[in-house]
Motif scaffolding. Structure first.
Motif, short mmCIF file in Angstrom:
data_model
loop_
_atom_site.label_atom_id
_atom_site.label_comp_id
_atom_site.label_asym_id
_atom_site.label_seq_id
_atom_site.Cartn_x
_atom_site.Cartn_y
_atom_site.Cartn_z
N THR A 54 0.81 -1.22 0.00
CA THR A 54 0.00 0.00 0.00
C THR A 54 0.84 1.26 0.00
OG1 THR A 54 -0.09 -0.07 2.41
CG2 THR A 54 -1.89 -1.14 1.21
N SER A 55 2.15 1.13 -0.19
CA SER A 55 3.10 2.25 -0.21
C SER A 55 3.30 2.89 1.16
CB SER A 55 2.67 3.34 -1.21
OG SER A 55 2.54 2.81 -2.51
N ILE A 56 2.79 2.27 2.21
CA ILE A 56 2.98 2.84 3.54
C ILE A 56 4.43 2.71 3.98
CG2 ILE A 56 2.46 2.48 5.98
CD1 ILE A 56 -0.41 1.93 5.18
N ALA A 57 5.04 1.57 3.67
CA ALA A 57 6.43 1.35 4.06
C ALA A 57 7.33 1.46 2.84
CB ALA A 57 6.59 -0.02 4.70
N ILE A 58 8.35 2.30 2.95
CA ILE A 58 9.35 2.48 1.89
C ILE A 58 10.73 2.43 2.53
CG2 ILE A 58 10.31 4.09 0.22
CD1 ILE A 58 7.49 5.03 -0.39
N VAL A 59 11.61 1.66 1.92
CA VAL A 59 12.95 1.46 2.48
C VAL A 59 13.98 1.71 1.38
CG1 VAL A 59 14.47 -0.18 3.62
CG2 VAL A 59 12.02 -0.28 4.04
N TYR A 60 15.09 2.35 1.76
CA TYR A 60 16.17 2.62 0.82
C TYR A 60 17.50 2.13 1.37
CZ TYR A 60 12.96 5.88 -1.47
OH TYR A 60 11.88 6.44 -2.12
N ALA A 61 18.38 1.75 0.46
CA ALA A 61 19.76 1.52 0.84
C ALA A 61 20.40 2.86 1.16
CB ALA A 61 20.51 0.84 -0.29
N ASP A 62 21.34 2.88 2.07
CA ASP A 62 21.99 4.13 2.46
C ASP A 62 22.67 4.79 1.26
OD1 ASP A 62 23.08 2.96 5.74
OD2 ASP A 62 21.18 3.82 5.06
N SER A 63 23.17 3.99 0.35
CA SER A 63 23.92 4.53 -0.78
C SER A 63 23.06 5.32 -1.76
CB SER A 63 24.62 3.39 -1.54
OG SER A 63 23.66 2.46 -2.00
N VAL A 64 21.74 5.15 -1.72
CA VAL A 64 20.86 5.84 -2.67
C VAL A 64 19.87 6.77 -1.99
CG1 VAL A 64 21.07 3.88 -4.25
CG2 VAL A 64 19.05 4.08 -2.78
N LYS A 65 19.83 6.73 -0.68
CA LYS A 65 18.88 7.57 0.06
C LYS A 65 19.11 9.03 -0.32
CE LYS A 65 18.30 5.92 4.07
NZ LYS A 65 18.44 5.54 5.49
N ASP A 66 18.04 9.76 -0.49
CA ASP A 66 18.06 11.19 -0.87
C ASP A 66 18.36 11.41 -2.35
OD1 ASP A 66 19.72 11.94 2.25
OD2 ASP A 66 17.57 11.91 1.80
N ARG A 67 18.66 10.35 -3.10
CA ARG A 67 18.86 10.49 -4.55
C ARG A 67 17.83 9.69 -5.35
NH1 ARG A 67 23.22 8.58 -7.00
NH2 ARG A 67 23.60 6.94 -5.46
N PHE A 68 17.40 8.56 -4.82
CA PHE A 68 16.46 7.69 -5.52
C PHE A 68 15.10 7.75 -4.83
CE2 PHE A 68 19.64 4.38 -7.44
CZ PHE A 68 20.37 5.42 -7.98
N THR A 69 14.05 7.58 -5.62
CA THR A 69 12.69 7.54 -5.08
C THR A 69 11.93 6.38 -5.71
OG1 THR A 69 12.69 9.96 -4.86
CG2 THR A 69 10.56 8.83 -4.74
N ILE A 70 11.37 5.54 -4.87
CA ILE A 70 10.55 4.42 -5.35
C ILE A 70 9.08 4.78 -5.16
CG2 ILE A 70 10.57 3.18 -3.14
CD1 ILE A 70 10.69 0.56 -4.74
#
Length: 124
Positions: A54-70
């Motif tokens: 439902t898009s409530i939880a979104i997780v990023y790798a540290d290496s892409v956080k603040d640059r990539f958006t899912i």
């Protein structure tokens, strides 16, 4: 089961943006947690980003956080990976993966279904 098809890869210069798409077919799209992984030559396949049903939880790798958006669009059965400020170290084959439930987002063995991958090359 679900079938996944990635697209949107290509050759780009450092600093530019690219958007990858993962289109799902088969079973109901909203039944699946979706993640993006990537694999560079000679390296292990690594987690990039994941999004819950439902898009409530979104997780990023540290290496892409603040640059990539899912994100995901239920109407189009599609998950996107918006990649900004690309770096040469982002070069890899990017894979879309799906599973019904997830405990450890970053563990690739938790994902049941995989796409064929799309190549992203960042180079000047």
């Amino acid at each position: 089961q679900v079938q996944l098809v990635e697209s949107g890869g290509g050759l780009v210069q450092p600093g530019v943006s690219l958007r990858l798409s993962c289109v799902a077919s088969g079973r109901t799209f909203s039944d699946y947690v979706i993640a993006w992984f990537r694999q560079a030559p000679g390296k292990e396949r690594e987690f990039v980003a994941g999004i819950s049903r439902t898009s409530i939880a979104i997780v990023y790798a540290d290496s892409v956080k603040d640059r990539f958006t899912i994100s995901r669009d239920a109407a189009k059965d599609t998950v996107y990976l918006q990649m900004d400020s690309l770096k040469p170290e982002d070069s890899a084959v990017y894979y879309c993966a799906a599973t019904e439930t997830i405990t450890h987002w970053k563990r690739k063995d938790e994902y049941k279904y995989w796409g064929q991958g799309t190549q992203v090359t960042v180079s000047s």
